[in-house]
Design an enzyme around this catalytic site. Structure first.
Site, PDB file in Angstrom:
ATOM      1  N   ASN A 212      45.913 -59.020 -14.359  1.00  0.00           N
ATOM      2  CA  ASN A 212      46.435 -60.205 -13.670  1.00  0.00           C
ATOM      3  C   ASN A 212      47.591 -59.813 -12.767  1.00  0.00           C
ATOM      4  OD1 ASN A 212      49.006 -60.480 -15.204  1.00  0.00           O
ATOM      5  ND2 ASN A 212      47.583 -60.737 -16.913  1.00  0.00           N
ATOM      6  N   ILE A 311      49.798 -62.186 -29.527  1.00  0.00           N
ATOM      7  CA  ILE A 311      50.888 -61.353 -30.077  1.00  0.00           C
ATOM      8  C   ILE A 311      52.071 -62.231 -30.484  1.00  0.00           C
ATOM      9  CG2 ILE A 311      52.479 -59.442 -29.574  1.00  0.00           C
ATOM     10  CD1 ILE A 311      50.355 -58.590 -27.395  1.00  0.00           C
TER      11      ILE A 311
HETATM   12  N1  CTP Z   1      51.171 -64.230 -25.397  1.00  0.00           N
HETATM   13  C1  CTP Z   1      50.974 -63.228 -26.309  1.00  0.00           C
HETATM   14  N2  CTP Z   1      49.711 -62.811 -26.593  1.00  0.00           N
HETATM   15  C2  CTP Z   1      48.644 -63.375 -25.985  1.00  0.00           C
HETATM   16  C3  CTP Z   1      48.839 -64.390 -25.034  1.00  0.00           C
HETATM   17  C4  CTP Z   1      50.111 -64.800 -24.764  1.00  0.00           C
HETATM   18  O1  CTP Z   1      51.944 -62.712 -26.866  1.00  0.00           O
HETATM   19  N3  CTP Z   1      47.433 -62.954 -26.277  1.00  0.00           N
HETATM   20  C5  CTP Z   1      52.552 -64.691 -25.143  1.00  0.00           C
HETATM   21  C6  CTP Z   1      53.072 -64.399 -23.766  1.00  0.00           C
HETATM   22  O2  CTP Z   1      53.752 -63.161 -23.730  1.00  0.00           O
HETATM   23  C7  CTP Z   1      53.996 -65.577 -23.531  1.00  0.00           C
HETATM   24  C8  CTP Z   1      53.324 -66.717 -24.277  1.00  0.00           C
HETATM   25  O3  CTP Z   1      52.519 -66.096 -25.256  1.00  0.00           O
HETATM   26  O4  CTP Z   1      55.251 -65.375 -24.132  1.00  0.00           O
HETATM   27  C9  CTP Z   1      52.499 -67.626 -23.431  1.00  0.00           C
HETATM   28  O5  CTP Z   1      51.622 -66.890 -22.608  1.00  0.00           O
HETATM   29  P1  CTP Z   1      50.637 -67.638 -21.608  1.00  0.00           P
HETATM   30  O6  CTP Z   1      49.730 -66.619 -21.010  1.00  0.00           O
HETATM   31  O7  CTP Z   1      51.421 -68.525 -20.702  1.00  0.00           O
HETATM   32  O8  CTP Z   1      49.878 -68.603 -22.616  1.00  0.00           O
HETATM   33  P2  CTP Z   1      48.499 -68.534 -23.317  1.00  0.00           P
HETATM   34  O9  CTP Z   1      48.727 -68.459 -24.772  1.00  0.00           O
HETATM   35  O10 CTP Z   1      47.683 -67.481 -22.719  1.00  0.00           O
HETATM   36  O11 CTP Z   1      47.944 -69.987 -22.984  1.00  0.00           O
HETATM   37  P3  CTP Z   1      47.107 -70.530 -21.716  1.00  0.00           P
HETATM   38  O12 CTP Z   1      46.246 -69.411 -21.254  1.00  0.00           O
HETATM   39  O13 CTP Z   1      46.360 -71.669 -22.298  1.00  0.00           O
HETATM   40  O14 CTP Z   1      48.115 -70.958 -20.715  1.00  0.00           O
END
Ligand code: CTP
Length: 403
Positions: A212, A311
């Site tokens: 990304n 995570i």
């Molecule tokens: N995060 C994480 N592990 C993942 C996904 C997200 O630790 N597999 C953490 C990111 O580092 C951030 C938070 O969760 O602190 C939110 O990440 P974001 O990508 O905005 O959210 P998602 O959980 O992916 O939700 P969505 O895709 O529905 O927005």
């Protein structure tokens, strides 16, 4: 600018690294500091006072008998005016002189005469690797620190003499970063902080993958700000092209699963976990061992996905996080409805603080705007540089930890 209002006395002693001090002087001035240069006679063999005067915009001092001072006491006047004295380069001989409290030329005299509790002395040594490793030098350095000086360390690599090893002066940008950090308040002193940053990369085959647009800049700024605030910082970074902040220990990872393993191996020691990484939500379910080839039929490969581990959510559910021994902060990169999404995400991840930002408006940029969402509501940190926002965020988190 990070050094606005700071008055630095920059002392140069005899060493080839003096040529780097010209660059350092310029960098300090660009960052808003006023710089007063003091040079030893030996330093003037390596670089002229004319150069240093032009770069600092002030006449250089070199003699304790300098009649320009009305009271004829440059050692008193110069040291009383300083917010810090920085010796760069500091030769082995000059270190020995400081340890002995010598005062037979202006720079050592001024260091001895400085009000020790009010004017910090920061030392950037520079010398040949054998001189650096010599027991006399190491003994002197230990004594110098015991006497209250701050040792900025040395670089390693090819030296002017042609030998390779420890003892080079740090680069001007490294010294600048250390100096900026030195002046920051230390509300996280004694804490261990773990930060994730950047995107993850999920392989499709050995040459292709899914990632990304996260640049990692916000996470690196957060790691830097935490270190400036006195913490011991580990930064788990996805694939990004960014320099490691000074004093931060960095672990490079590629996929979300790698990132999870790196976090799990380190989070037990931390009391603060800040997840800024843009972790890929999905990975190709079956990454191919060999490059997927076109077969000429025009058919496209079928990609099936598996969900990646979350995570942050996993860490936030750990017993240490639940008991309050580990404070967890999440980020949310959204494209719209920031407040509503951030509130929902905070609840879903089970973290006390979630920091929202608009992903497309910030990815790759040097500035950002943040929305801090907690159980009480939301606070906006208006658009500013990521470095500035990171500092504001870290001081906000430090207040929460202290409360
Ligand atoms: N995060 C994480 N592990 C993942 C996904 C997200 O630790 N597999 C953490 C990111 O580092 C951030 C938070 O969760 O602190 C939110 O990440 P974001 O990508 O905005 O959210 P998602 O959980 O992916 O939700 P969505 O895709 O529905 O927005």
């Amino acid at each position: 600018m990070d050094l606005t209002g700071k008055h630095i006395v920059l002392g140069l002693t005899g060493g080839i690294a003096c040529y780097k001090s010209a660059e350092l002087c310029r960098a300090l001035v660009k960052e808003g500091a006023t710089v007063q240069v003091v040079m030893t006679e030996a330093a003037e063999r390596f670089i002229t006072p004319v150069t240093m005067q032009a770069l600092s915009g002030r006449p250089v001092y070199g003699s304790q008998w300098d009649a320009r001072e009305p009271n004829n006491m440059p050692h008193i006047n110069l040291s009383r005016a300083a917010d810090a004295i920085v010796l760069a380069p500091c030769s082995a001989d000059f270190i020995a002189r400081l340890v002995q409290g010598r005062a037979d030329e202006l720079l050592s005299l001024m260091c001895l005469a400085r009000p020790i509790e009010r004017v910090p002395l920061l030392v950037a040594p520079a010398m040949n690797r054998e001189m650096w490793a010599h027991p006399a030098t190491q003994r002197n350095l230990a004594q110098l620190q015991a006497d209250g000086a701050i040792l900025l360390g040395v670089g390693s690599g090819l030296q002017a003499c042609g030998e390779t090893g420890d003892g080079r002066m740090l680069e001007p940008e490294e010294l600048l970063e250390d100096l900026v950090a030195f002046f920051q308040p230390k509300p996280l002193a004694g804490r261990r902080v773990l930060v994730t940053a950047g995107p993850t990369y999920e392989a499709i085959d050995p040459v292709r993958g899914i990632t990304n647009l996260s640049s990692g800049k916000m996470g690196f700024a957060v790691a830097r700000a935490a270190r400036e605030a006195g913490a011991e910082v580990t930064l788990v970074a996805g694939p990004v092209d960014l320099a490691t902040p000074r004093g931060v220990s960095r672990v490079d990872v590629r996929s979300a699963q790698d990132m999870l393993a790196a976090v799990n191996a380190r989070v037990e020691q931390a009391s603060l976990f800040i997840a800024t990484a843009a972790v890929a939500d999905w990975r190709p379910a079956n990454a191919a061992d060999q490059k997927i080839k076109k077969d000429g039929s025009g058919r496209t490969p079928e990609l099936a996905f598996a969900e990646n581990p979350d995570i942050l959510a996993a860490v936030a559910q750990s017993p240490r996080a639940q008991s309050g021994a580990l404070f967890c902060v999440g980020f949310a990169a959204e494209s719209h409805d920031l407040l509503a999404h951030a509130q929902a995400k905070r609840a879903r991840k089970g973290v006390p603080l979630l920091v929202g930002n608009i992903g497309p408006a910030t990815f790759g940029q040097d500035d950002n705007a943040l929305l801090l969402v907690d159980a009480q509501g939301a606070t906006e940190l208006p658009r500013a540089s990521k470095r500035e926002l990171a500092r504001q965020l870290i001081s906000d988190i430090a207040r929460r930890l202290a409360a």
